[in-house]
Design an enzyme around this catalytic site. Structure first.
Site, PDB file in Angstrom:
ATOM      1  N   ASP A 111      21.729 -23.261 -31.711  1.00  0.00           N
ATOM      2  CA  ASP A 111      22.459 -23.951 -30.812  1.00  0.00           C
ATOM      3  C   ASP A 111      22.702 -23.381 -29.401  1.00  0.00           C
ATOM      4  O   ASP A 111      23.135 -23.947 -28.552  1.00  0.00           O
ATOM      5  CB  ASP A 111      24.161 -23.442 -31.345  1.00  0.00           C
ATOM      6  CG  ASP A 111      24.432 -24.268 -32.721  1.00  0.00           C
ATOM      7  OD1 ASP A 111      23.985 -25.440 -32.646  1.00  0.00           O
ATOM      8  OD2 ASP A 111      25.126 -23.716 -33.322  1.00  0.00           O
ATOM      9  N   ASP A 176      21.031 -32.163 -35.641  1.00  0.00           N
ATOM     10  CA  ASP A 176      21.624 -31.814 -34.316  1.00  0.00           C
ATOM     11  C   ASP A 176      20.860 -30.965 -33.610  1.00  0.00           C
ATOM     12  O   ASP A 176      20.722 -30.789 -32.452  1.00  0.00           O
ATOM     13  CB  ASP A 176      22.719 -30.898 -34.508  1.00  0.00           C
ATOM     14  CG  ASP A 176      23.540 -31.162 -35.975  1.00  0.00           C
ATOM     15  OD1 ASP A 176      23.065 -31.773 -36.841  1.00  0.00           O
ATOM     16  OD2 ASP A 176      24.891 -30.641 -35.891  1.00  0.00           O
TER      17      ASP A 176
HETATM   18  N1  GLY Z   1      26.679 -28.469 -35.133  1.00  0.00           N
HETATM   19  C1  GLY Z   1      27.000 -29.531 -34.576  1.00  0.00           C
HETATM   20  C2  GLY Z   1      27.808 -30.561 -34.825  1.00  0.00           C
HETATM   21  O1  GLY Z   1      28.934 -30.363 -35.584  1.00  0.00           O
HETATM   22  O2  GLY Z   1      27.686 -31.818 -34.533  1.00  0.00           O
END
Ligand code: GLY
Length: 427
Positions: A111, A176
């Site tokens: 992230d 993601d």
């Molecule tokens: N991990 C990012 C989301 O929940 O979209």
């Protein structure tokens, strides 16, 4: 009864007409709501916390810098600065960006791309903050540590179990992760080091191969054997079912491949993004106002679900964040297409922007909401941030608004400081 039918017809008419409305008429209203709602937040950054969402009682829930959403609030302040040119927003943006200082060295999950690119990245892009350039490069280096050369992918999470606590994942890659590639492309451009670019390309290509189904919908999680690269599992973590389409995941994938085209100008990414966009914008489960449910297949009996959230209580929540991410990505995608091809996507994105700007989805100045938009979903299977405002829905909303205003001026979305292709050709 008749009155209700007439009312519903009028409502339907007003929703289908919204795209004709000029986006500029919404801008002032959005800025006024932001003044009030963001103004209520105050100086949370002084406690080294970042506003993310609400607690169930409606009070503000703030999180520490290593939370995956930590970059969005500073990003929102940068977009407010871009939209208003008011230095007040720039000052807040700097405060909420610089409390993430240590994240440039963080490699505990993937992230770091979200965290640093949405905060420092925007500060560099619109705030004239030249000193942020090195932070972006450092963060890309940290993210690169998660790249496995054997299999050509960035590991999203460290070891993780699925929602049901029985399925184990060893090298999980989630859709993601496509959003973190922008930081790598950017860092290659800024540093002249092609390593980050190559990692991003490898990750994007493998994701194309293994995350996508024939209809261009995406799995949420693909788990790999880190030595052989064999796919061990294709599943969901935040979606309705393993074979369903988790709405935000579809939006992340679309945005990610548009970014790949921006950085590489390789037409295969443009075609891929177009196919994903087609899947999203024509899906029969999307409601008239284009704000999807949190999963395209929620409550669909053809999908095998092993969990029972709230013992069968209705959980048909909308996910505004999926809609705003989609809108922003579609506008950039449209800017790479002929005007004729682009129009459908622009109309679709305009409908999203206009519809979330109505009282159904946008906070009024009187509410204690702290954010612009209501009704997003973090994760239903984890009961996390369900039907709540979230800072990332606002982020992509403000980004979409800013992109649409640029698009209406001259069909461009992002001013290219220096084309990445030009820089990399010299390496
Ligand atoms: N991990 C990012 C989301 O929940 O979209």
């Amino acid at each position: 009864m008749n009155r209700i039918i007439v009312l519903l017809m009028l409502l339907g008419l007003s929703i289908s007409c919204t795209s004709k409305k000029n986006i500029k008429t919404n801008k002032q209203k959005i800025i006024e709501v932001a003044e009030v709602q963001y103004g209520k937040i105050g100086d949370v950054y002084k406690s080294k916390l970042i506003p993310r969402t609400h607690h169930k009682d409606g009070s503000l829930r703030s999180v520490p810098p290593f939370d995956w959403t930590s970059g969005f609030y500073g990003g929102n302040m940068w977009y407010m600065y871009e939209l208003t040119k008011d230095d007040k927003w720039k000052e807040r943006a700097i405060d909420y960006t610089e409390i993430l200082d240590t994240i440039q060295w963080y490699s505990g999950n993937h992230d770091v791309g979200f965290m640093i690119n949405c905060s420092y990245g925007n500060g560099y892009r619109v705030g004239g903050k030249e000193d942020y350039k090195q932070v972006l490069i450092n963060a890309a280096e940290s993210l690169s540590k998660r790249f496995n050369n054997n299999i050509g992918l960035i590991k999203s999470w460290n070891y993780r179990k699925a929602w049901n606590d029985t399925t184990e994942w060893f090298f999980p890659v989630i859709i993601d992760n496509m959003m973190n590639l922008e930081l790598l492309f950017e860092a290659s451009k800024l540093s002249g080091n092609k390593k980050y670019y190559n990692i991003a390309i490898s990750h994007a290509n493998k994701t194309m191969e293994n995350h996508y189904r024939e209809d261009y919908s995406s799995y949420h999680v693909v788990d790999y054997d880190a030595i052989t690269g064999k796919v061990l599992d294709k599943a969901t973590c935040q979606g309705y079912a393993d074979e369903s389409s988790w709405s935000r995941g579809q939006a992340w994938g679309l945005y990610g491949y548009v970014t790949c085209y921006r950085a590489t100008k390789d037409k295969k990414y443009l075609d891929f993004a177009n196919n994903i966009a087609n899947y999203i914008t024509t899906h029969p489960s999307i409601p008239k106002d284009k704000i999807p449910y949190w999963d395209y297949h929620v409550n669909n009996k053809d999908y095998k679900v092993e969990w029972d959230y709230q013992n069968g209580v209705d959980y048909l929540y909308r996910d505004v964040s999926a809609a705003t991410i989609t809108a922003s990505a579609l506008i950039e995608l449209a800017s790479y297409l002929s005007e004729e091809e682009a129009n459908n996507y622009i109309d679709y994105a305009k409908d999203i922007i206009n519809n979330v700007s109505t009282s159904k989805y946008m906070a009024s100045k009187k509410e204690d909401n702290y954010f612009l938009l209501k009704h997003s979903v973090g994760s239903v299977p984890h009961s996390g941030d369900v039907d709540m405002p979230v800072n990332y829905a606002d982020y992509y909303f403000l980004e979409a608004l800013s992109r649409m205003l640029n698009y209406e001026e001259g069909r461009h979305v992002l001013p290219e400081k220096t084309s990445i292709a030009a820089v990399l050709q010299q390496l």
